[in-house]
Motif scaffolding. Structure first.
Motif, PDB file in Angstrom:
ATOM      1  N   ALA A   1       0.829  -1.253   0.035  1.00  0.00           N
ATOM      2  CA  ALA A   1       0.060   0.000   0.161  1.00  0.00           C
ATOM      3  C   ALA A   1       0.715   1.045  -0.053  1.00  0.00           C
ATOM      4  O   ALA A   1       0.528   2.141  -0.677  1.00  0.00           O
ATOM      5  N   ARG A   2       2.008   1.291   0.782  1.00  0.00           N
ATOM      6  CA  ARG A   2       2.825   2.336   0.750  1.00  0.00           C
ATOM      7  C   ARG A   2       3.393   2.690  -0.579  1.00  0.00           C
ATOM      8  O   ARG A   2       3.693   3.895  -1.134  1.00  0.00           O
ATOM      9  N   VAL A   3       4.077   1.607  -1.326  1.00  0.00           N
ATOM     10  CA  VAL A   3       4.568   1.577  -2.297  1.00  0.00           C
ATOM     11  C   VAL A   3       3.609   2.250  -3.480  1.00  0.00           C
ATOM     12  O   VAL A   3       4.062   3.183  -4.324  1.00  0.00           O
ATOM     13  N   ALA A   4       2.233   1.635  -3.498  1.00  0.00           N
ATOM     14  CA  ALA A   4       1.427   2.256  -4.213  1.00  0.00           C
ATOM     15  C   ALA A   4       1.136   3.772  -4.224  1.00  0.00           C
ATOM     16  O   ALA A   4       1.082   4.305  -5.157  1.00  0.00           O
ATOM     17  N   ARG A   5       1.093   4.169  -2.830  1.00  0.00           N
ATOM     18  CA  ARG A   5       0.858   5.602  -2.623  1.00  0.00           C
ATOM     19  C   ARG A   5       2.146   6.244  -2.901  1.00  0.00           C
ATOM     20  O   ARG A   5       1.953   7.232  -3.789  1.00  0.00           O
ATOM     21  N   ILE A   6       3.386   5.926  -2.598  1.00  0.00           N
ATOM     22  CA  ILE A   6       4.483   6.844  -2.536  1.00  0.00           C
ATOM     23  C   ILE A   6       5.281   6.815  -3.996  1.00  0.00           C
ATOM     24  O   ILE A   6       5.377   7.826  -4.668  1.00  0.00           O
ATOM     25  N   GLN A   7       5.382   5.553  -4.472  1.00  0.00           N
ATOM     26  CA  GLN A   7       6.105   5.316  -5.682  1.00  0.00           C
ATOM     27  C   GLN A   7       5.053   5.504  -6.934  1.00  0.00           C
ATOM     28  O   GLN A   7       5.532   6.041  -8.120  1.00  0.00           O
TER      29      GLN A   7
ATOM     30  N   GLY B   1       1.882   6.741  -6.930  1.00  0.00           N
ATOM     31  CA  GLY B   1       0.684   8.031  -6.520  1.00  0.00           C
ATOM     32  C   GLY B   1      -0.573   7.479  -6.268  1.00  0.00           C
ATOM     33  O   GLY B   1      -1.617   8.664  -6.694  1.00  0.00           O
ATOM     34  N   MET B   2      -0.943   6.689  -5.781  1.00  0.00           N
ATOM     35  CA  MET B   2      -2.329   6.010  -5.551  1.00  0.00           C
ATOM     36  C   MET B   2      -2.845   6.602  -4.252  1.00  0.00           C
ATOM     37  O   MET B   2      -2.125   6.577  -3.249  1.00  0.00           O
ATOM     38  N   ARG B   3      -3.837   7.101  -4.166  1.00  0.00           N
ATOM     39  CA  ARG B   3      -4.499   7.573  -3.110  1.00  0.00           C
ATOM     40  C   ARG B   3      -5.174   6.611  -2.318  1.00  0.00           C
ATOM     41  O   ARG B   3      -5.482   6.826  -1.050  1.00  0.00           O
TER      42      ARG B   3
ATOM     43  N   VAL C   1       2.414 -19.953 -11.259  1.00  0.00           N
ATOM     44  CA  VAL C   1       1.961 -21.246 -11.706  1.00  0.00           C
ATOM     45  C   VAL C   1       3.248 -22.256 -10.921  1.00  0.00           C
ATOM     46  O   VAL C   1       4.105 -22.017 -11.293  1.00  0.00           O
ATOM     47  N   ASP C   2       3.087 -23.006 -10.025  1.00  0.00           N
ATOM     48  CA  ASP C   2       3.926 -23.680  -9.020  1.00  0.00           C
ATOM     49  C   ASP C   2       4.256 -25.026  -9.919  1.00  0.00           C
ATOM     50  O   ASP C   2       3.463 -25.278 -11.044  1.00  0.00           O
ATOM     51  N   ALA C   3       5.104 -25.605  -9.674  1.00  0.00           N
ATOM     52  CA  ALA C   3       5.669 -26.898 -10.218  1.00  0.00           C
ATOM     53  C   ALA C   3       4.557 -27.943 -10.460  1.00  0.00           C
ATOM     54  O   ALA C   3       4.727 -28.606 -11.571  1.00  0.00           O
ATOM     55  N   ASP C   4       3.731 -27.933  -9.472  1.00  0.00           N
ATOM     56  CA  ASP C   4       2.569 -28.980  -9.565  1.00  0.00           C
ATOM     57  C   ASP C   4       1.196 -28.476 -10.368  1.00  0.00           C
ATOM     58  O   ASP C   4       0.333 -29.126 -10.295  1.00  0.00           O
ATOM     59  N   GLY C   5       1.473 -27.342 -10.792  1.00  0.00           N
ATOM     60  CA  GLY C   5       0.104 -26.707 -11.675  1.00  0.00           C
ATOM     61  C   GLY C   5      -0.782 -25.968 -10.663  1.00  0.00           C
ATOM     62  O   GLY C   5      -1.714 -25.151 -11.314  1.00  0.00           O
ATOM     63  N   SER C   6      -0.445 -25.752  -9.328  1.00  0.00           N
ATOM     64  CA  SER C   6      -1.228 -24.887  -8.478  1.00  0.00           C
ATOM     65  C   SER C   6      -0.965 -23.270  -8.850  1.00  0.00           C
ATOM     66  O   SER C   6       0.130 -23.151  -9.310  1.00  0.00           O
ATOM     67  N   ILE C   7      -1.966 -22.597  -8.740  1.00  0.00           N
ATOM     68  CA  ILE C   7      -1.922 -21.145  -9.094  1.00  0.00           C
ATOM     69  C   ILE C   7      -2.005 -20.144  -8.138  1.00  0.00           C
ATOM     70  O   ILE C   7      -2.957 -20.413  -7.127  1.00  0.00           O
ATOM     71  N   PHE C   8      -1.120 -19.141  -7.849  1.00  0.00           N
ATOM     72  CA  PHE C   8      -1.209 -18.047  -6.808  1.00  0.00           C
ATOM     73  C   PHE C   8      -1.639 -16.905  -7.639  1.00  0.00           C
ATOM     74  O   PHE C   8      -0.905 -16.528  -8.521  1.00  0.00           O
ATOM     75  N   ALA C   9      -2.785 -16.147  -7.466  1.00  0.00           N
ATOM     76  CA  ALA C   9      -3.069 -14.915  -7.928  1.00  0.00           C
ATOM     77  C   ALA C   9      -3.216 -13.715  -7.036  1.00  0.00           C
ATOM     78  O   ALA C   9      -3.665 -13.865  -5.810  1.00  0.00           O
ATOM     79  N   THR C  10      -2.939 -12.730  -7.279  1.00  0.00           N
ATOM     80  CA  THR C  10      -3.045 -11.445  -6.788  1.00  0.00           C
ATOM     81  C   THR C  10      -3.319 -10.477  -7.751  1.00  0.00           C
ATOM     82  O   THR C  10      -3.153 -10.264  -8.829  1.00  0.00           O
ATOM     83  N   MET C  11      -4.465  -9.572  -7.201  1.00  0.00           N
ATOM     84  CA  MET C  11      -5.119  -8.518  -8.056  1.00  0.00           C
ATOM     85  C   MET C  11      -4.995  -7.472  -7.104  1.00  0.00           C
ATOM     86  O   MET C  11      -5.491  -7.164  -5.905  1.00  0.00           O
ATOM     87  N   ASN C  12      -4.124  -6.134  -7.682  1.00  0.00           N
ATOM     88  CA  ASN C  12      -4.071  -5.065  -6.602  1.00  0.00           C
ATOM     89  C   ASN C  12      -5.091  -3.951  -7.485  1.00  0.00           C
ATOM     90  O   ASN C  12      -5.010  -3.839  -8.520  1.00  0.00           O
ATOM     91  N   PHE C  13      -5.711  -3.024  -6.828  1.00  0.00           N
ATOM     92  CA  PHE C  13      -6.470  -2.017  -7.245  1.00  0.00           C
ATOM     93  C   PHE C  13      -5.966  -0.715  -6.569  1.00  0.00           C
ATOM     94  O   PHE C  13      -5.562  -0.597  -5.652  1.00  0.00           O
ATOM     95  N   GLY C  14      -5.922   0.433  -7.503  1.00  0.00           N
ATOM     96  CA  GLY C  14      -5.526   1.848  -7.013  1.00  0.00           C
ATOM     97  C   GLY C  14      -6.410   2.949  -7.447  1.00  0.00           C
ATOM     98  O   GLY C  14      -7.053   2.746  -8.572  1.00  0.00           O
ATOM     99  N   ARG C  15      -6.416   4.026  -6.776  1.00  0.00           N
ATOM    100  CA  ARG C  15      -6.915   5.115  -7.332  1.00  0.00           C
ATOM    101  C   ARG C  15      -6.219   6.424  -7.214  1.00  0.00           C
ATOM    102  O   ARG C  15      -5.639   6.523  -6.518  1.00  0.00           O
ATOM    103  N   LYS C  16      -6.228   6.944  -8.536  1.00  0.00           N
ATOM    104  CA  LYS C  16      -5.261   8.216  -8.477  1.00  0.00           C
ATOM    105  C   LYS C  16      -6.371   9.321  -8.968  1.00  0.00           C
ATOM    106  O   LYS C  16      -7.062   9.229  -9.768  1.00  0.00           O
ATOM    107  N   ASP C  17      -6.492  10.393  -7.969  1.00  0.00           N
ATOM    108  CA  ASP C  17      -7.300  11.283  -8.184  1.00  0.00           C
ATOM    109  C   ASP C  17      -6.626  12.811  -7.868  1.00  0.00           C
ATOM    110  O   ASP C  17      -5.840  13.048  -7.243  1.00  0.00           O
TER     111      ASP C  17
END
Length: 186
Positions: A113-119, A121-123, A170-186
């Motif tokens: 969250a800090r990186v998104a804000r500082i680097q 510009g996400m509010r 995708v891990d070696a056994d086919g398992s998947i890790f997913a991340t979705m980030n959202f941000g707002r610049k106003d």
């Protein structure tokens, strides 16, 4: 409603939703030991298949928002990088450090969250995380169905954002890790 209160609500509700989602997202067998996964190579997040799933996920998110009268979210490379780093961390830590053998965690979210804000510009900033065992054919659709079924994840997808990024590992056994980030610049 102040932005800080909204973000606190998302984080607080996300923990409960993640615990509920973990059972639905995990494979039916017990969580494998981490040593099994650190030895095998994960599929490159830049591989054509993983890249296609990421694009599909972004398009499905925007279609979902449009169906509800909300504006589309612009792709943001910085948010995507945060997602890639978190997915790689989830893969490395798989089965070793999360409560109840879960394969998902928002650990480090205050840093992201800090990186998104500082680097970048996400509010405001938000995050969805998921684990899918044995990579299915339509990964993007499966992730969207899981996140829509969770009130807090769904609320995050329909939030007052301007940008989004996502990543899948995708891990070696086919398992998947997913991340979705959202941000707002106003």
């Amino acid at each position: 409603m102040p932005v800080q209160f909204f973000m606190l609500m998302i984080r607080w509700f996300s923990l409960g939703a993640l615990l509920a989602l973990t059972g639905a997202c995990s494979p039916p067998t017990a969580t494998p030991q981490a040593s099994r996964h650190t030895a095998g190579a994960a599929q490159d997040p830049k591989s054509p298949q993983v890249h296609a799933w990421s694009r599909q996920l972004h398009h499905q998110l925007n279609d979902y928002r449009l169906d509800r009268g909300l504006p589309v979210l612009r792709y943001h490379a910085g948010l995507q990088k945060l997602c890639e780093d978190h997915c790689a961390w989830l893969r490395r830590k798989r089965g070793t450090s999360f409560s109840s053998g879960s394969n998902v965690s928002h650990s480090g979210s205050s840093y992201r969250a800090r990186v998104a804000r500082i680097q970048y510009g996400m509010r405001a900033w938000g995050e969805n995380v998921a684990y899918v065992g044995n990579s299915p054919q339509d990964v993007a659709t499966r992730l969207m169905v899981m996140w829509k079924a969770s009130p807090t994840h769904n609320m995050a997808m329909l939030g007052n954002w301007s940008h989004a990024g996502n990543a899948l590992v995708v891990d070696a056994d086919g398992s998947i890790f997913a991340t979705m980030n959202f941000g707002r610049k106003d």
